[in-house]
Design a protein around this motif. Structure first.
Motif, PDB file in Angstrom:
ATOM      1  N   LEU A 257       0.830  -1.212   0.000  1.00 54.14           N
ATOM      2  CA  LEU A 257       0.000   0.000   0.000  1.00 54.14           C
ATOM      3  C   LEU A 257       0.861   1.256   0.000  1.00 54.14           C
ATOM      4  CD1 LEU A 257      -2.855  -0.978   2.500  1.00 54.14           C
ATOM      5  CD2 LEU A 257      -3.074  -0.546   0.048  1.00 54.14           C
TER       6      LEU A 257
ATOM      7  N   HIS B 135       2.174   1.810  -3.446  1.00 55.39           N
ATOM      8  CA  HIS B 135       1.102   2.264  -4.344  1.00 55.39           C
ATOM      9  C   HIS B 135       0.803   3.749  -4.129  1.00 55.39           C
ATOM     10  CE1 HIS B 135      -2.657   2.467  -6.525  1.00 55.39           C
ATOM     11  NE2 HIS B 135      -3.269   2.882  -5.429  1.00 55.39           N
ATOM     12  N   LEU B 136       0.668   4.165  -2.888  1.00 57.17           N
ATOM     13  CA  LEU B 136       0.290   5.552  -2.601  1.00 57.17           C
ATOM     14  C   LEU B 136       1.457   6.523  -2.822  1.00 57.17           C
ATOM     15  CD1 LEU B 136      -1.866   5.058   0.615  1.00 57.17           C
ATOM     16  CD2 LEU B 136      -2.677   5.788  -1.629  1.00 57.17           C
TER      17      LEU B 136
ATOM     18  N   TYR C 194       0.828   7.150   7.116  1.00 59.92           N
ATOM     19  CA  TYR C 194       0.845   7.654   5.738  1.00 59.92           C
ATOM     20  C   TYR C 194      -0.350   7.125   4.961  1.00 59.92           C
ATOM     21  CZ  TYR C 194       2.713   8.826   1.104  1.00 59.92           C
ATOM     22  OH  TYR C 194       2.887   9.349  -0.166  1.00 59.92           O
ATOM     23  N   ILE C 195      -0.655   5.857   5.139  1.00 63.75           N
ATOM     24  CA  ILE C 195      -1.729   5.219   4.374  1.00 63.75           C
ATOM     25  C   ILE C 195      -3.091   5.795   4.737  1.00 63.75           C
ATOM     26  CG2 ILE C 195      -2.960   3.028   4.043  1.00 63.75           C
ATOM     27  CD1 ILE C 195      -0.149   1.669   4.403  1.00 63.75           C
TER      28      ILE C 195
ATOM     29  N   PRO D 239      -5.709  12.800   1.831  1.00 59.58           N
ATOM     30  CA  PRO D 239      -4.844  12.996   0.656  1.00 59.58           C
ATOM     31  C   PRO D 239      -4.084  14.314   0.647  1.00 59.58           C
ATOM     32  CG  PRO D 239      -6.927  12.023  -0.012  1.00 59.58           C
ATOM     33  CD  PRO D 239      -7.060  12.363   1.446  1.00 59.58           C
TER      34      PRO D 239
ATOM     35  N   ARG E 210      -1.222  14.140   3.009  1.00 60.78           N
ATOM     36  CA  ARG E 210      -0.219  13.230   2.462  1.00 60.78           C
ATOM     37  C   ARG E 210       0.592  13.928   1.373  1.00 60.78           C
ATOM     38  NH1 ARG E 210      -3.156   9.459  -0.157  1.00 60.78           N
ATOM     39  NH2 ARG E 210      -3.926   8.598   1.807  1.00 60.78           N
ATOM     40  N   GLN E 211      -0.076  14.750   0.550  1.00 60.38           N
ATOM     41  CA  GLN E 211       0.642  15.481  -0.502  1.00 60.38           C
ATOM     42  C   GLN E 211       1.568  16.539   0.098  1.00 60.38           C
ATOM     43  OE1 GLN E 211       0.979  14.499  -3.357  1.00 60.38           O
ATOM     44  NE2 GLN E 211      -0.888  13.581  -4.190  1.00 60.38           N
TER      45      GLN E 211
ATOM     46  N   ASN F 142       4.502  14.624   0.991  1.00 60.17           N
ATOM     47  CA  ASN F 142       5.251  14.311  -0.243  1.00 60.17           C
ATOM     48  C   ASN F 142       6.108  15.495  -0.671  1.00 60.17           C
ATOM     49  OD1 ASN F 142       4.121  11.764  -0.414  1.00 60.17           O
ATOM     50  ND2 ASN F 142       2.512  12.374  -1.837  1.00 60.17           N
TER      51      ASN F 142
ATOM     52  N   ASP G 144      -4.636  11.362  -4.908  1.00 61.84           N
ATOM     53  CA  ASP G 144      -4.241  10.453  -3.832  1.00 61.84           C
ATOM     54  C   ASP G 144      -2.799   9.983  -3.910  1.00 61.84           C
ATOM     55  OD1 ASP G 144      -6.796  10.484  -2.734  1.00 61.84           O
ATOM     56  OD2 ASP G 144      -7.485   8.832  -3.995  1.00 61.84           O
ATOM     57  N   LEU G 145      -2.220   9.955  -5.107  1.00 58.83           N
ATOM     58  CA  LEU G 145      -0.945   9.285  -5.302  1.00 58.83           C
ATOM     59  C   LEU G 145       0.224  10.253  -5.382  1.00 58.83           C
ATOM     60  CD1 LEU G 145      -2.080   6.660  -7.980  1.00 58.83           C
ATOM     61  CD2 LEU G 145      -2.158   6.490  -5.480  1.00 58.83           C
TER      62      LEU G 145
END
Length: 334
Positions: A32, A35-36, A56-57, A61, A64-65, A68, A116-117
């Motif tokens: 996971l 993937h993310l 993190y999972i 979003p 999380r960004q 990132n 999301d990614l």
């Protein structure tokens, strides 16, 4: 786990926290996390390793960004110095300022539109710098017809003088922008200075299409030096001259395949200036064996009258140009 759950930035829903605490957790969350995090996986995994991956999972979003963007800011080996505790408790703006030195207006909003990614390192760095330069506001980016990822790719392919949202939209996608930039550079001998790009940018902002700009630039392209140096023949030695003659004579001189032949020097085109009817004369390269007559045509590709045709062929013969086939084509006939 309990310490993370107590933090409001980790999870705002007490029922979710309860479910996590009651659920037998997998030994590894790498799938996971990979993937993310996407292309940021190695950086993300350095901070959110093992059981920390759950934070993190499960993060929203946008948060999380933000993480990132923080993890993308420095060199890869600097990521190990990023504090997980700070990522969890510090406000998003503070995290960006600490990572980049500034959090430009609209940057957090943009991160909230990233989905999301995780995205490549340069994506986060580019937008931080782009907004920090002050040449664009988040409203222009949000109002763009291009998706954020594609807008980034188009802007990255443009030289700094063309790097505006309005200009990026004129291309629509990054491959078109890349081809345009490459063509302009080669038209300028493989390199182009700031003044060229400023001029191009002004034309794009006035609404001229990229293709029309290239067509105008192509007008200046010159053909190889003429073989016929004779007052009776006017060499059509540039794309503009060929196109103008094509319009006047209503023939194919203005078409791309003819322009390509002329620019490569495979065929040379002349306007007949001697006695008789107007005509376009082409001669074909049979080097190293000389030149030969290609065609002699009047307006609308009509055949000129006999007197004009004889005058032209006589004038060409003075330069050893006659109607024949290529020497290599003759040889099998012997």
């Amino acid at each position: 786990m309990g310490q993370l759950a107590a933090n409001k930035n980790f999870c705002k829903n007490d029922k979710v926290v309860e479910l996590v605490e009651r659920t037998p957790l997998a030994a590894s969350h790498e799938y996971l996390l990979r993937h993310l995090a996407g292309p940021l996986f190695s950086r993300v995994a350095s901070v959110f390793a093992d059981e920390k991956a759950v934070a993190y999972i499960l993060a929203e979003p946008k948060r999380r960004q933000v993480w990132n963007a923080v993890l993308a800011a420095g060199r890869r080996h600097d990521v190990c110095h990023v504090s997980l505790e700070n990522l969890l408790v510090q406000p998003s703006k503070n995290l960006i300022v600490a990572a980049y030195g500034a959090c430009p207006s609209g940057y957090l909003t943009l991160l909230g539109r990233c989905g999301d990614l995780g995205l490549p390192v340069d994506f986060y760095r580019f937008w931080q710098g782009f907004l920090a330069d002050g040449g664009c506001c988040i409203r222009q980016i949000a109002g763009s017809s291009l998706p954020l990822w594609e807008l980034y790719r188009v802007l990255k392919n443009l030289p700094p003088e063309l790097r505006t949202v309005a200009i990026a939209q004129r291309f629509g996608e990054h491959l078109a922008a890349s081809r345009f930039v490459e063509i302009v550079r080669w038209m300028k001998g493989g390199q182009s200075d700031e003044s060229v790009w400023r001029n191009v940018g002004e034309q794009l902002e006035r609404g001229r299409s990229p293709r029309k700009i290239l067509d105008r630039m192509l007008d200046d392209a010159r053909c190889p030096a003429p073989y016929l140096v004779d007052a009776r023949f006017r060499h059509l030695g540039s794309v503009k001259m060929l196109r103008d003659a094509g319009h006047r004579f209503k023939n194919c001189l203005k078409l791309d395949f003819t322009l390509e032949e002329a620019l490569r020097g495979e065929t040379q085109f002349y306007e007949w200036m001697g006695e008789g009817e107007p005509a376009i004369v082409s001669i074909t390269d049979d080097m190293p064996f000389g030149w030969m007559i290609g065609s002699i045509k009047g307006v609308g590709n009509s055949d000129p009258d006999v007197e004009t045709y004889v005058a032209i062929t006589d004038a060409l013969r003075d330069h050893c140009v006659v109607g024949r086939i290529g020497v290599l084509d003759m040889m099998p006939m012997v």
